[in-house]
Motif scaffolding. Structure first.
Motif, mmCIF file in Angstrom:
data_model
loop_
_atom_site.group_PDB
_atom_site.id
_atom_site.type_symbol
_atom_site.label_atom_id
_atom_site.label_comp_id
_atom_site.label_asym_id
_atom_site.label_seq_id
_atom_site.Cartn_x
_atom_site.Cartn_y
_atom_site.Cartn_z
ATOM 1 N N GLN A 112 0.819 -1.211 0.000
ATOM 2 C CA GLN A 112 0.000 0.000 0.000
ATOM 3 C C GLN A 112 0.852 1.260 0.000
ATOM 4 N N LEU A 113 2.051 1.184 0.618
ATOM 5 C CA LEU A 113 2.937 2.346 0.707
ATOM 6 C C LEU A 113 4.291 1.979 0.115
ATOM 7 N N PRO A 114 4.400 1.935 -1.193
ATOM 8 C CA PRO A 114 5.657 1.493 -1.827
ATOM 9 C C PRO A 114 6.835 2.432 -1.591
ATOM 10 N N ASP A 115 6.584 3.649 -1.096
ATOM 11 C CA ASP A 115 7.676 4.599 -0.900
ATOM 12 C C ASP A 115 8.297 4.507 0.494
ATOM 13 N N VAL A 116 7.855 3.549 1.329
ATOM 14 C CA VAL A 116 8.421 3.446 2.672
ATOM 15 C C VAL A 116 9.844 2.909 2.614
ATOM 16 N N GLN A 117 10.622 3.268 3.604
ATOM 17 C CA GLN A 117 11.995 2.799 3.711
ATOM 18 C C GLN A 117 12.197 2.172 5.079
ATOM 19 N N ALA A 118 12.956 1.093 5.134
ATOM 20 C CA ALA A 118 13.221 0.412 6.403
ATOM 21 C C ALA A 118 14.239 1.198 7.218
ATOM 22 N N THR A 119 14.074 1.195 8.534
ATOM 23 C CA THR A 119 14.999 1.867 9.443
ATOM 24 C C THR A 119 15.830 0.825 10.180
ATOM 25 N N SER A 120 16.873 1.281 10.849
ATOM 26 C CA SER A 120 17.773 0.360 11.549
ATOM 27 C C SER A 120 17.108 -0.332 12.732
ATOM 28 N N ASP A 121 16.020 0.237 13.257
ATOM 29 C CA ASP A 121 15.359 -0.374 14.410
ATOM 30 C C ASP A 121 14.145 -1.212 14.018
ATOM 31 N N GLY A 122 14.060 -1.587 12.738
ATOM 32 C CA GLY A 122 13.015 -2.497 12.315
ATOM 33 C C GLY A 122 11.691 -1.849 11.957
ATOM 34 N N GLU A 123 11.628 -0.530 11.918
ATOM 35 C CA GLU A 123 10.397 0.159 11.547
ATOM 36 C C GLU A 123 10.446 0.544 10.066
ATOM 37 N N LEU A 124 9.321 1.035 9.578
ATOM 38 C CA LEU A 124 9.255 1.596 8.231
ATOM 39 C C LEU A 124 9.029 3.094 8.358
ATOM 40 N N ARG A 125 9.533 3.850 7.392
ATOM 41 C CA ARG A 125 9.442 5.301 7.482
ATOM 42 C C ARG A 125 9.127 5.896 6.116
ATOM 43 N N ARG A 126 8.331 6.960 6.115
ATOM 44 C CA ARG A 126 8.043 7.702 4.887
ATOM 45 C C ARG A 126 7.752 9.158 5.246
ATOM 46 N N SER A 127 7.849 10.035 4.264
ATOM 47 C CA SER A 127 7.537 11.455 4.458
ATOM 48 C C SER A 127 6.213 11.763 3.776
ATOM 49 N N ALA A 128 5.469 12.717 4.344
ATOM 50 C CA ALA A 128 4.175 13.102 3.775
ATOM 51 C C ALA A 128 3.784 14.458 4.325
ATOM 52 N N THR A 129 2.810 15.087 3.686
ATOM 53 C CA THR A 129 2.239 16.328 4.192
ATOM 54 C C THR A 129 0.938 15.989 4.900
ATOM 55 N N VAL A 130 0.866 16.275 6.187
ATOM 56 C CA VAL A 130 -0.301 15.956 7.003
ATOM 57 C C VAL A 130 -0.777 17.234 7.677
ATOM 58 N N ALA A 131 -2.073 17.547 7.526
ATOM 59 C CA ALA A 131 -2.646 18.762 8.117
ATOM 60 C C ALA A 131 -1.883 20.012 7.670
ATOM 61 N N GLY A 132 -1.371 19.992 6.442
ATOM 62 C CA GLY A 132 -0.674 21.148 5.906
ATOM 63 C C GLY A 132 0.748 21.315 6.391
ATOM 64 N N ILE A 133 1.280 20.320 7.113
ATOM 65 C CA ILE A 133 2.626 20.408 7.675
ATOM 66 C C ILE A 133 3.432 19.209 7.190
ATOM 67 N N GLU A 134 4.682 19.433 6.838
ATOM 68 C CA GLU A 134 5.560 18.333 6.443
ATOM 69 C C GLU A 134 5.792 17.431 7.653
ATOM 70 N N ALA A 135 5.548 16.142 7.456
ATOM 71 C CA ALA A 135 5.617 15.210 8.573
ATOM 72 C C ALA A 135 6.439 13.983 8.206
ATOM 73 N N SER A 136 6.952 13.321 9.244
ATOM 74 C CA SER A 136 7.650 12.049 9.101
ATOM 75 C C SER A 136 6.780 10.972 9.733
ATOM 76 N N ILE A 137 6.484 9.912 8.983
ATOM 77 C CA ILE A 137 5.599 8.856 9.468
ATOM 78 C C ILE A 137 6.411 7.585 9.689
ATOM 79 N N ARG A 138 6.356 7.067 10.914
ATOM 80 C CA ARG A 138 7.065 5.841 11.266
ATOM 81 C C ARG A 138 6.037 4.761 11.614
ATOM 82 N N LEU A 139 6.244 3.573 11.065
ATOM 83 C CA LEU A 139 5.324 2.466 11.269
ATOM 84 C C LEU A 139 6.041 1.351 12.025
ATOM 85 N N GLY A 140 5.501 0.962 13.178
ATOM 86 C CA GLY A 140 6.110 -0.072 14.002
ATOM 87 C C GLY A 140 5.316 -1.366 13.963
#
Length: 286
Positions: free
Chosen positions: A166-194
């Motif tokens: 669903q989110l092909p632009d995610v990138q894996a992090t060193s601590d086993g999470e996934l991460r992506r950038s997006a604009t949320v509520a008009g603000i640039e945000a970093s989204i981490r998925l655990g």
């Protein structure tokens, strides 16, 4: 001696006169806004002062039937207009905002039909006449709708492979999470998925203070995000028995918490069940 009915009629005329005088030049105080709302048939109940008025000079929250109504008072009509346009850019800021002079009404929640009647009345287009069948209930603080079972289109327990589809632009992090950038509520945000045991358990949406638009400071960023969440889910719950002042919302399966962190603000979405689940260790080498 005048009868009670006559005196009551005089009170209604006085309120209507006060509201019409105020609206002619634009409303400028909370009190004039309350009188104006009453003159339009909007009976505001359960008045509660907003301790952090989101950039306004003063602010109070009310109920009109099942509709939540906020009244925000600003120093001028120009300031009110700028604030209303700024809030309108926030996708999470649901509801309707009606400006009248230095006052902005914010109507949200409740049934669509009733809320639109309240909005039309506050805009001066009609008189609000609530249905006798409307059941007035006290707002529940910190309660999420049952439909919130994850983050947006992602549901709790979803395997990591489905998340990456669903989110092909995610990138894996060193601590086993996934991460992506997006604009949320008009603000640039970093989204981490655990994940826990390979299943989605948490989503953290981080808003760095230095990424806030138009030079918004720390307090303004926190207030804007708090207002956006409150506009969507109602007032958040704060644990009065602890030093934690972070507002949260829950429905028993999902918990949402707004947290101030060192360099920004984070909105944390968590699965209640998976967060309580014990992590399974790999059996290799045992």
């Amino acid at each position: 001696m005048y009868g009670i009915a006559y005196m009551a009629r005089l009170c209604v005329i006085a309120v209507a006169t006060l509201a019409s005088v105020s609206s002619a030049k634009g409303l400028d105080t909370i009190e004039s806004a309350e009188a104006y709302a009453l003159s339009r048939g909007v009976n505001l109940a359960e008045k509660e002062e907003e301790s952090e008025p989101f950039g306004a000079y003063r602010a109070f929250n009310y109920r009109a039937g099942e509709t939540l109504v906020g009244i925000f008072q600003f120093e001028s009509s120009k300031a009110a207009s700028s604030w209303r346009k700024w809030i309108a850019q926030m996708p999470l800021a649901t509801g309707h905002r009606i400006q009248n002079g230095a006052i902005v009404f914010w109507a949200s929640g409740g049934a669509d039909a009733e809320r639109l009647q309240v909005v039309a009345a506050l805009e001066g287009k009609t008189i609000f006449r609530p249905s006798s069948s409307v059941k007035v209930t006290k707002p529940k603080t910190g309660v999420l709708p049952d439909s919130v079972q994850g983050y947006q289109d992602l549901t709790w327990g979803m395997p990591e492979t489905e998340v990456t589809q669903q989110l092909p632009d995610v990138q894996a992090t060193s601590d086993g999470e996934l991460r992506r950038s997006a604009t949320v509520a008009g603000i640039e945000a970093s989204i981490r998925l655990g994940f826990k045991n390979g299943k989605l358990k948490r989503v953290v949406v981080g808003f760095p203070f230095d990424a806030a638009p138009r030079g918004m400071n720390r307090r303004e960023t926190i207030d804007a995000l708090t207002a956006a969440l409150a506009g969507k889910y109602g007032p958040g719950k704060i644990d009065e028995d602890s030093f934690d002042t972070d507002p949260s919302w829950s429905n028993g399966r999902t918990t949402i918490t707004l947290r101030e962190v060192m360099h920004g603000v984070a909105i944390v979405y968590e699965s209640v069940e998976l967060m309580a689940e014990v992590e399974q260790l790999p059996q290799d080498g045992l």
